[in-house]
Design a protein around this motif. Structure first.
Motif, mmCIF file in Angstrom:
data_model
loop_
_atom_site.group_PDB
_atom_site.id
_atom_site.type_symbol
_atom_site.label_atom_id
_atom_site.label_comp_id
_atom_site.label_asym_id
_atom_site.label_seq_id
_atom_site.Cartn_x
_atom_site.Cartn_y
_atom_site.Cartn_z
ATOM 1 N N ASP A 1 0.821 -1.211 0.000
ATOM 2 C CA ASP A 1 0.000 0.000 0.000
ATOM 3 C C ASP A 1 0.857 1.264 0.000
ATOM 4 N N TRP A 2 1.945 1.254 0.765
ATOM 5 C CA TRP A 2 2.835 2.416 0.789
ATOM 6 C C TRP A 2 3.458 2.667 -0.576
ATOM 7 N N VAL A 3 3.901 1.604 -1.223
ATOM 8 C CA VAL A 3 4.533 1.767 -2.541
ATOM 9 C C VAL A 3 3.503 2.242 -3.561
ATOM 10 N N LEU A 4 2.270 1.774 -3.451
ATOM 11 C CA LEU A 4 1.239 2.222 -4.396
ATOM 12 C C LEU A 4 0.954 3.708 -4.277
ATOM 13 N N ARG A 5 1.272 4.295 -3.138
ATOM 14 C CA ARG A 5 1.110 5.761 -3.013
ATOM 15 C C ARG A 5 2.041 6.502 -3.965
ATOM 16 N N LEU A 6 3.112 5.835 -4.388
ATOM 17 C CA LEU A 6 4.056 6.464 -5.312
ATOM 18 C C LEU A 6 3.492 6.581 -6.724
ATOM 19 N N ARG A 7 2.336 6.016 -6.957
ATOM 20 C CA ARG A 7 1.731 6.143 -8.279
ATOM 21 C C ARG A 7 1.019 7.469 -8.457
ATOM 22 N N ASP B 1 3.995 -2.831 -10.486
ATOM 23 C CA ASP B 1 4.845 -4.021 -10.556
ATOM 24 C C ASP B 1 5.819 -4.068 -9.384
ATOM 25 N N SER B 2 6.411 -2.926 -9.060
ATOM 26 C CA SER B 2 7.349 -2.873 -7.927
ATOM 27 C C SER B 2 6.646 -3.212 -6.626
ATOM 28 N N ALA B 3 5.440 -2.682 -6.447
ATOM 29 C CA ALA B 3 4.680 -2.965 -5.220
ATOM 30 C C ALA B 3 4.372 -4.454 -5.112
ATOM 31 N N PHE B 4 3.972 -5.066 -6.224
ATOM 32 C CA PHE B 4 3.640 -6.490 -6.205
ATOM 33 C C PHE B 4 4.865 -7.337 -5.879
ATOM 34 N N HIS C 1 0.806 6.315 -17.564
ATOM 35 C CA HIS C 1 0.458 4.887 -17.479
ATOM 36 C C HIS C 1 1.706 4.034 -17.296
ATOM 37 N N ALA C 2 2.798 4.392 -17.958
ATOM 38 C CA ALA C 2 4.046 3.635 -17.805
ATOM 39 C C ALA C 2 4.559 3.735 -16.371
ATOM 40 N N GLN C 3 4.508 4.946 -15.810
ATOM 41 C CA GLN C 3 4.967 5.122 -14.428
ATOM 42 C C GLN C 3 4.076 4.338 -13.462
ATOM 43 N N ILE C 4 2.784 4.376 -13.679
ATOM 44 C CA ILE C 4 1.853 3.623 -12.819
ATOM 45 C C ILE C 4 2.158 2.130 -12.911
ATOM 46 N N PRO D 1 2.114 10.611 -8.777
ATOM 47 C CA PRO D 1 2.593 11.418 -9.904
ATOM 48 C C PRO D 1 2.160 10.848 -11.261
ATOM 49 N N GLY D 2 2.132 9.535 -11.379
ATOM 50 C CA GLY D 2 1.670 8.916 -12.627
ATOM 51 C C GLY D 2 0.208 9.209 -12.875
ATOM 52 N N ASP D 3 -0.604 9.138 -11.816
ATOM 53 C CA ASP D 3 -2.018 9.501 -11.951
ATOM 54 C C ASP D 3 -2.165 10.957 -12.372
ATOM 55 N N GLY D 4 -1.309 11.809 -11.787
ATOM 56 C CA GLY D 4 -1.335 13.230 -12.170
ATOM 57 C C GLY D 4 -0.994 13.424 -13.635
ATOM 58 N N LEU D 5 -0.002 12.675 -14.135
ATOM 59 C CA LEU D 5 0.360 12.765 -15.552
ATOM 60 C C LEU D 5 -0.786 12.287 -16.444
ATOM 61 N N VAL D 6 -1.441 11.210 -16.046
ATOM 62 C CA VAL D 6 -2.568 10.696 -16.830
ATOM 63 C C VAL D 6 -3.686 11.730 -16.877
ATOM 64 N N ASN D 7 -4.002 12.311 -15.723
ATOM 65 C CA ASN D 7 -5.067 13.311 -15.676
ATOM 66 C C ASN D 7 -4.698 14.561 -16.472
#
Length: 196
Positions: free
Chosen positions: A37-43, A104-107, A96-99, A45-51
């Motif tokens: 869950d902590w690592v998924l918070r790093l997504r 993948d890293s979180a998993f 999307h690539a960053q997400i 910026p990727g969500d921001g780029l997508v938006n």
């Protein structure tokens, strides 16, 4: 196989060890899910780029559609604004690539945090439990064969245990002394926590 001893002291130790093993696995599953869950918070910026990319793409697409209506230069203007649409799509793809990398890293990090401790447990705790289950099961099947249990006791009990006998237990076993044979058999069963 006999997984648990009949005698309360050994049974209690086995149950505590098994509960600790289950707790160990549960702890590392909790740690892994928390880290995931902590690592998924790093997504974020990727969500921001997508938006942002989506917003830019939509703005330029709308502008290009309206620019087509301008007489004489509408198509050229729409083509120029189409480059802004491509820039928005590029930002969306980068997001999307960053997400994907973060997910993948979180998993894989969570998987490693579960697999490594569980493998450690399987290498240390499981062989001890299996060895006990096999030995106790085979010994329990010999309950009605005191001579074999006595022979096993002669080869398996410590020198200190054997020295507690009044005479030589090996001689008593060879001569068929039933009292010593029964005591040796009882001690062999007791050594594994199996009732006679």
């Amino acid at each position: 196989m006999k997984w648990y001893a009949d005698r309360p002291v050994r049974l209690t130790r086995q149950l505590i060890a098994d509960l600790l093993a289950a707790g160990w696995v549960a702890l590392w599953i909790w740690v892994a899910t928390t880290v995931h869950d902590w690592v998924l918070r790093l997504r974020a910026p990727g969500d921001g780029l997508v938006n942002a990319g989506g917003d830019i793409r939509d703005v330029f697409t709308n502008a290009a559609n309206k620019a087509r209506d301008v007489p004489l230069v509408g198509d050229d203007l729409a083509g120029a604004l189409g480059n802004g649409t491509k820039a928005g799509e590029t930002l969306t793809s980068a997001g999307h690539a960053q997400i994907g990398v973060v997910e993948d890293s979180a998993f894989w990090l969570a998987a490693a945090l579960v697999v490594v401790p569980v493998l450690f447990l399987l290498v240390t705790w499981l062989p001890v439990r299996l060895r006990y289950a096999l030995r106790a099961g085979s010994t329990a099947r010999l309950r009605d064969k005191p001579d074999l249990l006595a022979l096993r006791a002669l080869t398996g009990l410590s020198a200190r245990e054997l020295a507690r006998f009044a005479g030589d237990p090996a001689v008593a076993w060879r001569t068929g002394d039933t009292e010593v044979i029964d005591e040796l058999a009882r001690r062999q069963l007791a050594a594994l926590g199996v009732r006679a």
